[in-house]
Design a protein around this motif. Structure first.
Motif, PDB file in Angstrom:
ATOM      1  N   ALA A  77       0.748  -1.185  -0.107  1.00  0.00           N
ATOM      2  CA  ALA A  77       0.009  -0.143  -0.153  1.00  0.00           C
ATOM      3  C   ALA A  77       0.800   1.336  -0.155  1.00  0.00           C
ATOM      4  CB  ALA A  77      -0.862  -0.043   1.292  1.00  0.00           C
ATOM      5  N   LEU A  78       2.024   1.088   0.928  1.00  0.00           N
ATOM      6  CA  LEU A  78       3.031   2.334   0.643  1.00  0.00           C
ATOM      7  C   LEU A  78       4.007   1.801   0.148  1.00  0.00           C
ATOM      8  CD1 LEU A  78       2.880   3.556   4.605  1.00  0.00           C
ATOM      9  CD2 LEU A  78       1.591   4.312   2.779  1.00  0.00           C
ATOM     10  N   SER A  79       4.969   2.937  -0.449  1.00  0.00           N
ATOM     11  CA  SER A  79       6.281   2.590  -0.906  1.00  0.00           C
ATOM     12  C   SER A  79       7.257   1.863  -0.087  1.00  0.00           C
ATOM     13  CB  SER A  79       6.712   3.613  -1.951  1.00  0.00           C
ATOM     14  OG  SER A  79       7.032   4.629  -0.883  1.00  0.00           O
ATOM     15  N   THR A  80       8.280   1.330  -0.346  1.00  0.00           N
ATOM     16  CA  THR A  80       9.238   0.969   0.592  1.00  0.00           C
ATOM     17  C   THR A  80       9.963   2.005   1.407  1.00  0.00           C
ATOM     18  OG1 THR A  80      10.855   0.909  -1.282  1.00  0.00           O
ATOM     19  CG2 THR A  80       9.795  -1.332  -0.665  1.00  0.00           C
ATOM     20  N   ARG A  81      10.127   3.091   0.645  1.00  0.00           N
ATOM     21  CA  ARG A  81      10.644   4.524   1.182  1.00  0.00           C
ATOM     22  C   ARG A  81       9.533   4.908   2.251  1.00  0.00           C
ATOM     23  NH1 ARG A  81      14.661   8.005  -2.385  1.00  0.00           N
ATOM     24  NH2 ARG A  81      16.006   6.254  -3.079  1.00  0.00           N
ATOM     25  N   ALA A  82       8.423   4.950   1.784  1.00  0.00           N
ATOM     26  CA  ALA A  82       7.419   5.536   2.760  1.00  0.00           C
ATOM     27  C   ALA A  82       7.302   4.780   3.990  1.00  0.00           C
ATOM     28  CB  ALA A  82       6.129   5.727   2.283  1.00  0.00           C
ATOM     29  N   TRP A  83       7.207   3.379   3.787  1.00  0.00           N
ATOM     30  CA  TRP A  83       7.217   2.464   4.999  1.00  0.00           C
ATOM     31  C   TRP A  83       8.356   2.382   5.964  1.00  0.00           C
ATOM     32  CZ3 TRP A  83       8.798  -1.975   7.839  1.00  0.00           C
ATOM     33  CH2 TRP A  83       7.768  -2.502   8.496  1.00  0.00           C
ATOM     34  N   GLU A  84       9.613   2.738   5.123  1.00  0.00           N
ATOM     35  CA  GLU A  84      10.827   2.472   6.071  1.00  0.00           C
ATOM     36  C   GLU A  84      10.880   4.045   6.829  1.00  0.00           C
ATOM     37  OE1 GLU A  84      15.588   3.036   5.073  1.00  0.00           O
ATOM     38  OE2 GLU A  84      14.137   2.432   3.335  1.00  0.00           O
ATOM     39  N   ALA A  85      10.643   5.058   6.102  1.00  0.00           N
ATOM     40  CA  ALA A  85      10.498   6.228   6.834  1.00  0.00           C
ATOM     41  C   ALA A  85       9.725   6.395   8.293  1.00  0.00           C
ATOM     42  CB  ALA A  85      10.096   7.657   6.125  1.00  0.00           C
ATOM     43  N   ILE A  86       8.527   5.587   8.101  1.00  0.00           N
ATOM     44  CA  ILE A  86       7.533   5.605   9.426  1.00  0.00           C
ATOM     45  C   ILE A  86       8.152   4.566  10.465  1.00  0.00           C
ATOM     46  CG2 ILE A  86       5.389   4.765  10.293  1.00  0.00           C
ATOM     47  CD1 ILE A  86       4.330   5.568   7.468  1.00  0.00           C
ATOM     48  N   ALA A  87       8.998   3.447   9.894  1.00  0.00           N
ATOM     49  CA  ALA A  87       9.718   2.652  10.752  1.00  0.00           C
ATOM     50  C   ALA A  87      10.970   3.316  11.270  1.00  0.00           C
ATOM     51  CB  ALA A  87      10.221   1.447   9.887  1.00  0.00           C
ATOM     52  N   LEU A  88      11.728   3.940  10.576  1.00  0.00           N
ATOM     53  CA  LEU A  88      12.861   4.794  11.074  1.00  0.00           C
ATOM     54  C   LEU A  88      12.411   5.715  12.381  1.00  0.00           C
ATOM     55  CD1 LEU A  88      14.947   5.529   8.084  1.00  0.00           C
ATOM     56  CD2 LEU A  88      15.680   4.295  10.079  1.00  0.00           C
ATOM     57  N   ALA A  89      11.194   6.455  12.182  1.00  0.00           N
ATOM     58  CA  ALA A  89      10.806   7.199  13.209  1.00  0.00           C
ATOM     59  C   ALA A  89      10.383   6.471  14.450  1.00  0.00           C
ATOM     60  CB  ALA A  89       9.510   8.129  12.353  1.00  0.00           C
ATOM     61  N   THR A  90       9.569   5.431  14.085  1.00  0.00           N
ATOM     62  CA  THR A  90       9.473   4.537  15.163  1.00  0.00           C
ATOM     63  C   THR A  90      10.465   4.045  16.197  1.00  0.00           C
ATOM     64  OG1 THR A  90       7.415   3.842  14.146  1.00  0.00           O
ATOM     65  CG2 THR A  90       8.233   2.533  15.936  1.00  0.00           C
ATOM     66  N   ALA A  91      11.819   3.897  15.298  1.00  0.00           N
ATOM     67  CA  ALA A  91      12.747   2.981  16.321  1.00  0.00           C
ATOM     68  C   ALA A  91      13.467   4.521  16.992  1.00  0.00           C
ATOM     69  CB  ALA A  91      13.823   2.471  15.181  1.00  0.00           C
ATOM     70  N   TYR A  92      13.560   5.578  16.053  1.00  0.00           N
ATOM     71  CA  TYR A  92      14.213   6.821  16.684  1.00  0.00           C
ATOM     72  C   TYR A  92      13.486   7.225  18.027  1.00  0.00           C
ATOM     73  CZ  TYR A  92      16.783  11.291  16.900  1.00  0.00           C
ATOM     74  OH  TYR A  92      17.405  12.192  17.150  1.00  0.00           O
ATOM     75  N   LEU A  93      12.144   7.377  17.945  1.00  0.00           N
ATOM     76  CA  LEU A  93      11.374   7.825  19.001  1.00  0.00           C
ATOM     77  C   LEU A  93      11.454   6.931  20.122  1.00  0.00           C
ATOM     78  CD1 LEU A  93       8.127   8.747  16.995  1.00  0.00           C
ATOM     79  CD2 LEU A  93       9.284  10.297  18.568  1.00  0.00           C
ATOM     80  N   ASN A  94      11.699   5.705  20.161  1.00  0.00           N
ATOM     81  CA  ASN A  94      11.844   4.513  21.099  1.00  0.00           C
ATOM     82  C   ASN A  94      13.384   4.787  21.635  1.00  0.00           C
ATOM     83  OD1 ASN A  94       9.534   2.248  21.780  1.00  0.00           O
ATOM     84  ND2 ASN A  94       9.506   3.138  19.666  1.00  0.00           N
ATOM     85  N   GLU A  95      14.343   4.851  20.693  1.00  0.00           N
ATOM     86  CA  GLU A  95      15.680   4.409  21.250  1.00  0.00           C
ATOM     87  C   GLU A  95      16.369   5.791  21.563  1.00  0.00           C
ATOM     88  OE1 GLU A  95      17.915   1.850  20.917  1.00  0.00           O
ATOM     89  OE2 GLU A  95      16.230   0.416  20.492  1.00  0.00           O
ATOM     90  N   LYS A  96      15.838   6.924  21.064  1.00  0.00           N
ATOM     91  CA  LYS A  96      16.555   8.409  21.333  1.00  0.00           C
ATOM     92  C   LYS A  96      15.671   9.140  22.128  1.00  0.00           C
ATOM     93  CE  LYS A  96      20.247   7.316  18.741  1.00  0.00           C
ATOM     94  NZ  LYS A  96      21.593   7.040  19.458  1.00  0.00           N
ATOM     95  N   CYS A  97      14.507   9.022  21.924  1.00  0.00           N
ATOM     96  CA  CYS A  97      13.549  10.077  22.687  1.00  0.00           C
ATOM     97  C   CYS A  97      12.743   9.478  23.913  1.00  0.00           C
ATOM     98  CB  CYS A  97      12.342  10.841  21.490  1.00  0.00           C
ATOM     99  SG  CYS A  97      12.916  11.337  20.269  1.00  0.00           S
ATOM    100  N   GLY A  98      12.832   8.096  24.036  1.00  0.00           N
ATOM    101  CA  GLY A  98      12.366   7.593  25.156  1.00  0.00           C
ATOM    102  C   GLY A  98      10.775   7.371  25.233  1.00  0.00           C
ATOM    103  N   LEU A  99      10.287   7.572  24.090  1.00  0.00           N
ATOM    104  CA  LEU A  99       8.766   7.493  23.835  1.00  0.00           C
ATOM    105  C   LEU A  99       8.508   5.941  23.180  1.00  0.00           C
ATOM    106  CD1 LEU A  99       7.907  11.035  22.506  1.00  0.00           C
ATOM    107  CD2 LEU A  99       7.604  10.132  24.759  1.00  0.00           C
ATOM    108  N   PRO A 100       7.866   5.218  23.921  1.00  0.00           N
ATOM    109  CA  PRO A 100       7.665   3.721  23.326  1.00  0.00           C
ATOM    110  C   PRO A 100       6.524   3.809  22.372  1.00  0.00           C
ATOM    111  CG  PRO A 100       6.435   4.122  25.641  1.00  0.00           C
ATOM    112  CD  PRO A 100       7.282   5.427  25.420  1.00  0.00           C
ATOM    113  N   VAL A 101       6.710   4.417  21.234  1.00  0.00           N
ATOM    114  CA  VAL A 101       5.872   4.446  20.290  1.00  0.00           C
ATOM    115  C   VAL A 101       5.711   3.015  19.419  1.00  0.00           C
ATOM    116  CG1 VAL A 101       4.876   5.629  18.175  1.00  0.00           C
ATOM    117  CG2 VAL A 101       5.667   7.014  20.116  1.00  0.00           C
TER     118      VAL A 101
END
Length: 543
Positions: free
Chosen positions: A199-223
């Motif tokens: 439904a999403l392109s690989t880049r769009a899905w990857e961007a959301i996945a990267l944001a998820t990991a960053y929010l958890n690892e760097k920002c301390g928000l367990p999204v």
């Protein structure tokens, strides 16, 4: 002279017209190359000109052929108003303009519905817009300091047992556990909703996945992020970041062969499992991924040939709520050793309370969450008739489910998550806060994410071509040429920035009512300017 065919489609019948200034155009071809719908093309126009070719002025009238940009009147190639031509034109010679005289013609049905909506149009008057946070008193009930106070913005994901059901015994002054309890994870109350690779392109899905990991690892928000139906990349399944993802299984069961094969190699458990029974934006339609979007990597992940992939609107073989608990919840809990919360997602409906009550009475105590999806969600992949005329508003259904649990003294045992139009009018934090005060434990969002990535679609019919595989922004397409237009890192950063702002705004809403933790069920914090809404939701009416 050939007879006029009044049934033929003309440019004036289309929702969008191309406004073109030939005097500014240098015929560079950027606009034609940039249009993914082939709505414009080069053509030749005969033009009358007065020129002088001699050394002394000797005006001569002549006809010359001039290369121009022309708009296609074919419905299949109709302009969607995405504005890519305007963005790439170096001379501001072209732009799409909404056509006020559009007939919205139904003369051709060869290509399916002519217009598809970005979100529901008829139901734009939202309940959430008529609810206000009203419980603020700095005398008898002092508020908190939003800038300095510590807030615990966390929601449970998993079955929460009551105090009487906890299997603890007191022995020798120590608490001992007699048996295992259902897994519970404390997550951020904002979940990235299910949108699949495909439904999403690989880049769009990857961007959301990267944001998820960053929010958890760097920002301390367990999204948490839901994978959507269709599986996940093997490298992600076998990585430590899998714990931030909710694996979804839907009626098509796409991608699950790969997930099962990856289980022995998983270094961590997934964040959860979500069984999608239905969706609120287009209940009865199911999911449909056109063959144009089934690229090689999608075929590999899903284990299918290049063909149109259909997910039925309901799970075949599930004939009752009790059977769904036995067949799916039990098997999926067992698959991950009863270590992973398993939740269910349904479209909001008149029977939502009945489903929720059955899950509350589940003797296995294994349902880890109830996701309700409302009518006001959806992307440009949904038919407009479905967006406008099918579905159920989610606000009242969340409230009804919560109050049903309160009557039984079971509130909070199965977390409630609501979605469908959250942030539709610009402020997701306010919408989420109101939903939580009405009984939800959190919300899930989808459309906001693709808007942050650069989606140009809107509720007025602009673009909304997610189903065609020709997305001009590279978000909902698998065409390599178009996918390159999306900047993964920049898209991920915009999502991270939005969630951080969301977090700040949640604190500013929790502080006035004096709550350090999520105000689940705090309906006394809300008031409504609409009497009918106030009566239905059981909140105070103000004017």
């Amino acid at each position: 002279m050939e007879a006029i065919k009044v049934q033929d489609i003309a440019v004036n019948d289309l929702p969008w017209r191309i406004e073109y200034d030939a005097s500014r155009c240098t015929r560079c071809g950027s606009c034609v190359a940039g249009c993914t719908f082939h709505a414009i093309e080069f053509g030749v126009r005969r033009q009358s000109m007065t020129v002088s070719k001699e050394n002394t002025p000797m005006p001569e009238h002549t006809q010359v052929a001039v290369t121009v940009v022309k708009q296609s009147s074919d419905l299949k190639n109709a302009c969607r108003g995405c504005g890519m031509c305007e963005r790439v034109c170096p001379n501001d010679a072209i732009r799409p303009v909404r056509n006020p005289d559009s007939r919205k013609t139904l003369l051709s049905r060869d290509n399916g519905p002519i217009k598809r909506g970005g979100r529901t149009n008829l139901n734009a008057q939202r309940t959430l817009d008529k609810i206000i946070v009203g419980r603020i008193s700095q005398m008898t009930d002092p508020s908190l300091d939003a800038a300095r106070h510590t807030f615990d913005i966390r929601a449970p994901f998993g079955r929460v047992l009551s105090a009487k059901e906890l299997p603890f015994t007191l022995s020798g002054g120590q608490l001992k556990m007699k048996k295992r309890v259902p897994p519970v994870k404390w997550i951020y109350p904002l979940i990235f909703s299910d949108m699949s690779i495909g439904a999403l392109s690989t880049r769009a899905w990857e961007a959301i996945a990267l944001a998820t990991a960053y929010l958890n690892e760097k920002c301390g928000l367990p999204v948490m992020m839901s994978s959507g139906e269709g599986g996940m990349p093997v490298k992600l399944l076998e990585s430590k970041y899998l714990k931030y993802f909710i694996i979804q299984i839907a009626s098509g069961h796409f991608g699950w062969n790969r997930i099962i094969k990856a289980m022995p190699h998983m270094v961590t458990d997934p964040g959860g499992v979500l069984i999608k029974i239905g969706q609120g934006a287009k209940p009865g339609d199911g999911g449909l991924l056109p063959a144009e979007k089934v690229a090689e990597h999608v075929q590999a992940i899903r284990g299918v040939p290049k063909a149109t992939l259909s997910s039925p609107p309901n799970h075949q073989g599930l004939y009752s709520i009790e059977e769904s608990v036995q067949k799916m919840h039990l098997s999926l809990n067992a698959a991950f050793g009863f270590r992973v919360p398993v939740a269910i997602k349904c479209a909001a409906s008149s029977t939502s309370v009945a489903v929720y009550n059955n899950l509350l009475r589940d003797p296995y105590k294994i349902c880890g969450g109830f996701f309700l999806d409302g009518i006001q969600g959806g992307t440009g992949a949904a038919n407009e008739v479905s967006l406008d005329h099918t579905g159920h508003p989610v606000v009242s259904k969340i409230r009804d489910c919560y109050l049903a649990a309160v009557k039984q003294g079971l509130q909070g045992q199965i977390p409630l998550f609501g979605g469908g139009g959250i942030g539709m009018t610009g402020n997701a934090a306010a919408d989420a806060f109101k939903m939580i005060c009405l009984g939800a434990n959190g919300v899930f969002v989808g459309k906001i994410l693709i808007q942050l990535l650069g989606c140009v679609g809107n509720e007025n019919g602009r673009c909304n071509a997610c189903n065609t595989g020709k997305c001009p922004t590279g978000i909902c397409t698998q065409d390599p040429r178009l996918v390159k237009r999306l900047d993964v890192d920049r898209g991920a950063q915009k999502i991270v920035d939005y969630v951080l702002t969301f977090d700040q705004e949640m604190r500013k809403l929790m502080a006035p009512i004096g709550n350090s933790s999520l105000p689940v069920g705090r309906s006394d914090a809300l008031v409504s300017t609409d009497k009918a809404i106030a009566d239905k939701l059981g909140i105070q009416y103000v004017c």
